[in-house]
Design a protein around this motif. Sequence first.
Motif, PDB file in Angstrom:
ATOM      1  N   ASP A 281       0.377  -1.647   0.246  1.00 35.13           N
ATOM      2  CA  ASP A 281      -0.095  -0.028  -0.197  1.00 35.13           C
ATOM      3  C   ASP A 281       0.898   1.087  -0.117  1.00 35.13           C
ATOM      4  OD1 ASP A 281      -2.252   2.004   0.122  1.00 35.13           O
ATOM      5  OD2 ASP A 281      -2.871   1.508   2.462  1.00 35.13           O
ATOM      6  N   LEU A 282       1.230   1.152  -0.780  1.00 29.96           N
ATOM      7  CA  LEU A 282       3.016   2.404  -1.546  1.00 29.96           C
ATOM      8  C   LEU A 282       1.361   4.401  -0.940  1.00 29.96           C
ATOM      9  CD1 LEU A 282       4.160   1.875  -4.586  1.00 29.96           C
ATOM     10  CD2 LEU A 282       5.575   1.840  -1.953  1.00 29.96           C
ATOM     11  N   ALA A 283       0.185   3.931  -1.587  1.00 30.26           N
ATOM     12  CA  ALA A 283      -0.708   5.126  -1.138  1.00 30.26           C
ATOM     13  C   ALA A 283      -0.886   5.435  -0.035  1.00 30.26           C
ATOM     14  CB  ALA A 283      -1.670   4.891  -1.939  1.00 30.26           C
ATOM     15  N   GLY A 284      -0.811   4.825   0.634  1.00 31.10           N
ATOM     16  CA  GLY A 284      -0.301   5.149   2.880  1.00 31.10           C
ATOM     17  C   GLY A 284      -0.060   5.356   3.122  1.00 31.10           C
ATOM     18  N   ILE A 285       1.547   4.669   3.189  1.00 32.84           N
ATOM     19  CA  ILE A 285       2.102   5.323   2.935  1.00 32.84           C
ATOM     20  C   ILE A 285       2.916   6.386   2.964  1.00 32.84           C
ATOM     21  CG2 ILE A 285       4.721   4.689   2.463  1.00 32.84           C
ATOM     22  CD1 ILE A 285       3.976   2.561   3.975  1.00 32.84           C
ATOM     23  N   TYR A 286       2.759   7.246   1.353  1.00 36.19           N
ATOM     24  CA  TYR A 286       2.505   8.656   1.119  1.00 36.19           C
ATOM     25  C   TYR A 286       2.191   9.393   1.667  1.00 36.19           C
ATOM     26  CZ  TYR A 286       3.737  12.933  -1.309  1.00 36.19           C
ATOM     27  OH  TYR A 286       3.499  14.168  -1.466  1.00 36.19           O
ATOM     28  N   ASP A 287       1.169   9.083   2.481  1.00 39.94           N
ATOM     29  CA  ASP A 287      -0.163   9.550   3.026  1.00 39.94           C
ATOM     30  C   ASP A 287       0.421   9.926   4.054  1.00 39.94           C
ATOM     31  OD1 ASP A 287      -1.856  10.377   0.795  1.00 39.94           O
ATOM     32  OD2 ASP A 287      -2.946   7.871   1.324  1.00 39.94           O
ATOM     33  N   ASN A 288       1.411   9.321   4.547  1.00 40.15           N
ATOM     34  CA  ASN A 288       1.247   8.967   6.442  1.00 40.15           C
ATOM     35  C   ASN A 288       2.845   9.757   6.253  1.00 40.15           C
ATOM     36  OD1 ASN A 288       2.079   8.255   9.118  1.00 40.15           O
ATOM     37  ND2 ASN A 288       2.565   6.016   8.654  1.00 40.15           N
ATOM     38  N   LEU A 289       3.161   9.651   5.627  1.00 39.13           N
ATOM     39  CA  LEU A 289       5.239  10.588   5.221  1.00 39.13           C
ATOM     40  C   LEU A 289       3.972  12.321   5.022  1.00 39.13           C
ATOM     41  CD1 LEU A 289       7.582  10.956   4.622  1.00 39.13           C
ATOM     42  CD2 LEU A 289       7.376  10.873   2.573  1.00 39.13           C
ATOM     43  N   GLU A 290       3.657  11.936   4.278  1.00 36.33           N
ATOM     44  CA  GLU A 290       2.468  13.723   4.529  1.00 36.33           C
ATOM     45  C   GLU A 290       2.346  14.448   5.533  1.00 36.33           C
ATOM     46  OE1 GLU A 290      -0.059  15.154   1.567  1.00 36.33           O
ATOM     47  OE2 GLU A 290       1.126  14.915  -0.786  1.00 36.33           O
ATOM     48  N   SER A 291       1.428  13.614   6.355  1.00 35.84           N
ATOM     49  CA  SER A 291       0.581  13.727   7.641  1.00 35.84           C
ATOM     50  C   SER A 291       1.875  14.618   8.621  1.00 35.84           C
ATOM     51  CB  SER A 291       0.065  12.306   8.711  1.00 35.84           C
ATOM     52  OG  SER A 291       0.902  11.793   8.567  1.00 35.84           O
ATOM     53  N   TYR A 292       3.243  13.917   8.455  1.00 40.55           N
ATOM     54  CA  TYR A 292       4.512  13.791   9.760  1.00 40.55           C
ATOM     55  C   TYR A 292       4.522  15.153   8.708  1.00 40.55           C
ATOM     56  CZ  TYR A 292       3.498   9.934  12.073  1.00 40.55           C
ATOM     57  OH  TYR A 292       2.984   8.702  12.566  1.00 40.55           O
ATOM     58  N   MET A 293       4.721  15.681   8.015  1.00 38.70           N
ATOM     59  CA  MET A 293       5.100  16.803   7.053  1.00 38.70           C
ATOM     60  C   MET A 293       4.097  18.185   7.559  1.00 38.70           C
ATOM     61  SD  MET A 293       6.989  15.505   3.805  1.00 38.70           S
ATOM     62  CE  MET A 293       7.233  17.065   3.083  1.00 38.70           C
ATOM     63  N   LYS A 294       3.344  17.639   7.620  1.00 36.74           N
ATOM     64  CA  LYS A 294       2.314  19.044   6.831  1.00 36.74           C
ATOM     65  C   LYS A 294       2.230  19.807   8.989  1.00 36.74           C
ATOM     66  CE  LYS A 294      -1.297  17.783   4.037  1.00 36.74           C
ATOM     67  NZ  LYS A 294      -2.315  16.444   3.877  1.00 36.74           N
ATOM     68  N   PRO A 295       2.547  19.325   9.953  1.00 37.21           N
ATOM     69  CA  PRO A 295       2.406  20.063  11.161  1.00 37.21           C
ATOM     70  C   PRO A 295       4.200  21.060  11.295  1.00 37.21           C
ATOM     71  CG  PRO A 295       2.076  17.871  11.695  1.00 37.21           C
ATOM     72  CD  PRO A 295       2.223  17.850  10.706  1.00 37.21           C
ATOM     73  N   ILE A 296       5.054  20.829  10.851  1.00 40.69           N
ATOM     74  CA  ILE A 296       6.737  21.207  10.656  1.00 40.69           C
ATOM     75  C   ILE A 296       6.090  22.276   9.498  1.00 40.69           C
ATOM     76  CG2 ILE A 296       8.737  20.749  10.231  1.00 40.69           C
ATOM     77  CD1 ILE A 296       7.530  19.143  12.194  1.00 40.69           C
ATOM     78  N   LEU A 297       5.742  21.576   8.243  1.00 42.42           N
ATOM     79  CA  LEU A 297       4.837  23.241   7.254  1.00 42.42           C
ATOM     80  C   LEU A 297       4.591  24.345   7.935  1.00 42.42           C
ATOM     81  CD1 LEU A 297       5.078  20.604   4.071  1.00 42.42           C
ATOM     82  CD2 LEU A 297       7.489  21.536   5.211  1.00 42.42           C
ATOM     83  N   ALA A 298       3.927  23.777   8.550  1.00 41.95           N
ATOM     84  CA  ALA A 298       2.619  25.357   9.056  1.00 41.95           C
ATOM     85  C   ALA A 298       2.970  25.539  10.048  1.00 41.95           C
ATOM     86  CB  ALA A 298       1.413  23.867   9.501  1.00 41.95           C
ATOM     87  N   GLN A 299       4.385  25.438  10.913  1.00 37.59           N
ATOM     88  CA  GLN A 299       4.926  26.254  11.536  1.00 37.59           C
ATOM     89  C   GLN A 299       5.362  27.761  11.237  1.00 37.59           C
ATOM     90  OE1 GLN A 299       8.421  24.247  13.653  1.00 37.59           O
ATOM     91  NE2 GLN A 299       7.164  22.357  14.698  1.00 37.59           N
ATOM     92  N   ASN A 300       5.824  28.411  11.844  1.00 42.96           N
ATOM     93  CA  ASN A 300       6.262  29.661  11.303  1.00 42.96           C
ATOM     94  C   ASN A 300       4.991  30.943  10.918  1.00 42.96           C
ATOM     95  OD1 ASN A 300       8.267  29.530  13.060  1.00 42.96           O
ATOM     96  ND2 ASN A 300       9.788  28.258  11.545  1.00 42.96           N
ATOM     97  N   SER A 301       5.770  31.948  10.097  1.00 44.32           N
ATOM     98  CA  SER A 301       4.504  32.292   8.902  1.00 44.32           C
ATOM     99  C   SER A 301       5.159  32.521   7.574  1.00 44.32           C
ATOM    100  CB  SER A 301       4.389  33.690   9.640  1.00 44.32           C
ATOM    101  OG  SER A 301       6.061  34.331   8.933  1.00 44.32           O
ATOM    102  N   GLN A 302       5.274  30.963   6.994  1.00 48.83           N
ATOM    103  CA  GLN A 302       6.512  30.236   5.935  1.00 48.83           C
ATOM    104  C   GLN A 302       4.751  30.558   4.756  1.00 48.83           C
ATOM    105  OE1 GLN A 302       9.017  31.440   4.883  1.00 48.83           O
ATOM    106  NE2 GLN A 302      10.411  31.806   6.741  1.00 48.83           N
ATOM    107  N   LYS A 303       3.762  29.651   5.726  1.00 48.38           N
ATOM    108  CA  LYS A 303       2.609  29.721   4.143  1.00 48.38           C
ATOM    109  C   LYS A 303       3.032  29.238   3.827  1.00 48.38           C
ATOM    110  CE  LYS A 303       0.284  34.144   5.250  1.00 48.38           C
ATOM    111  NZ  LYS A 303      -0.435  35.566   4.093  1.00 48.38           N
ATOM    112  N   LEU A 304       3.547  27.591   4.356  1.00 55.24           N
ATOM    113  CA  LEU A 304       4.501  26.150   3.057  1.00 55.24           C
ATOM    114  C   LEU A 304       3.463  25.624   2.509  1.00 55.24           C
ATOM    115  CD1 LEU A 304       7.541  26.082   4.965  1.00 55.24           C
ATOM    116  CD2 LEU A 304       7.320  26.574   2.594  1.00 55.24           C
TER     117      LEU A 304
END
Length: 502
Positions: free
Chosen positions: A76-99
Amino acid sequence: MVRKGSITVFTALILSLVVSLLCSGIESVRMAAARTQILNGLDIGLYSLFGQYDKSLLKDYDLFAVDASGSGEELDLAGIYDNLESYMKPILAQNSQKLSIENGGIAGYRLLTDEEGEVFYQQIVRYMKETLGSRGVQLLLQKMRQRQKKTEEAEKAGSEAENGNALAVYDSEMSEAAEKSQAALEEKRAQEQQSQSEEFTDGGSSEEAGFGGTELVPVTVQNPIPVIQRIRWMSLLDLVLPPDRSRSDKKIQKNELVSGRELEQGLPMSDEVKRDSSLISQVLYQQYLMDKLGNYRSPGKGGLEYQIEYILGGYGSDEENLKSIARKLLLVREGVNAVCLAADSVRRAQAEALAIAIASGFLIPPAAGIIEGALILCWAFGESILDVRTLFAGGKVPLVKDSSQWQLSLENLPALLEIADGTGANEEEGLEYEDYLQVFLLAAKKDRKVWRGMDMLELSMRSADGWEGFRLDTCLTALEASVDVRANKRKSFTVTRQYCYT
């Protein structure tokens, strides 16, 4: 008092350039910070993803891998990538960079069974090196080399003894002797009948002529060779396994194993897996197999109990695999014991004397040498039965025996079955059953050991509750991901990172 100020056109131009430079610098710093934040987000996402390793696989087999099947039986590669994104989003939401993530995907990945099991093999070798250390590795290698050399020489001697057709030549000589004896007997009887007929005509009796019905009968000599020949046709496992110990009758379907089915395949990554065929690595790998998998003396869990025997034999049943090991052990011991007999002048003289007696008893003195060779082979076989029985019972047998360690006398050779009811002599020094298994493993081809090792490990994992559908070819060990992220709605960054268990 108010002072009026003024600015020249030149100064205004300079200030505009300075402000523009400052703004460009600030924007450059913001973009660099955004890129760093994106990279950190992807790294943390990968670390978090691979932090979800299979705890049962690590606990029982010291292997790191992420179950990429999503609790199913397919990748289930789609599930693996979705899991990866779910860990990335909180990091990208930090500060005011609007990533924000625009696109992304998996650029490459590696499974535990990839490269014909090389990924599986090398992770085990690394674990064993870290566990034993360099000194332990060298000591283990030295011990295995010594055992392998001696055992291979013994197995070669055993094969030569079996292929020498000593018993076949013996059978041929004895059959020919029996035919000659029968012909002589018939000729003697014909002469007697003719003499009786003549004497009857003359009115005499045969008894008065002194014949009295005498037949040509070979002198009675206790010949153990026919007894051993019958024993050789018996079930080997019945001869060598302890009667008080049950044997496994488990079977498996080989087409359902890692080595027998069509496997999931990974996508190539930038760093390739290089083959490792060094002797040290093979010794470490087989030591791992001995530590983690079961054998006859210490049965394993899963589809088969005799797992090391399966790696060596490759059959789909415990009984067939155990039988193949018993044959191999018997061949090794027979070779060693035949060499020991040939070097023992006392026992060689006993065999020679009995061979002469048998040859004389059957009126074929020239065949004494052939009979002696058959006796030596039968004697070595009988001693080897006792040795193998000792090994299966958990005892030790010296690789090369001296005269004091010999168990079976020539006189007791016909009573081998009665003597074999015991477990045999257990010496304080020598090789155990597991020691022989290690020597046999070292001589086996690497690819067989790798594929069959994966077979047994997967079956063992499936024996646990909730792991019935476990598959090694859905176990992720490395991944390369690529993500497109837009920063401040102005610029997009494409970053690629990879992670693998090392």
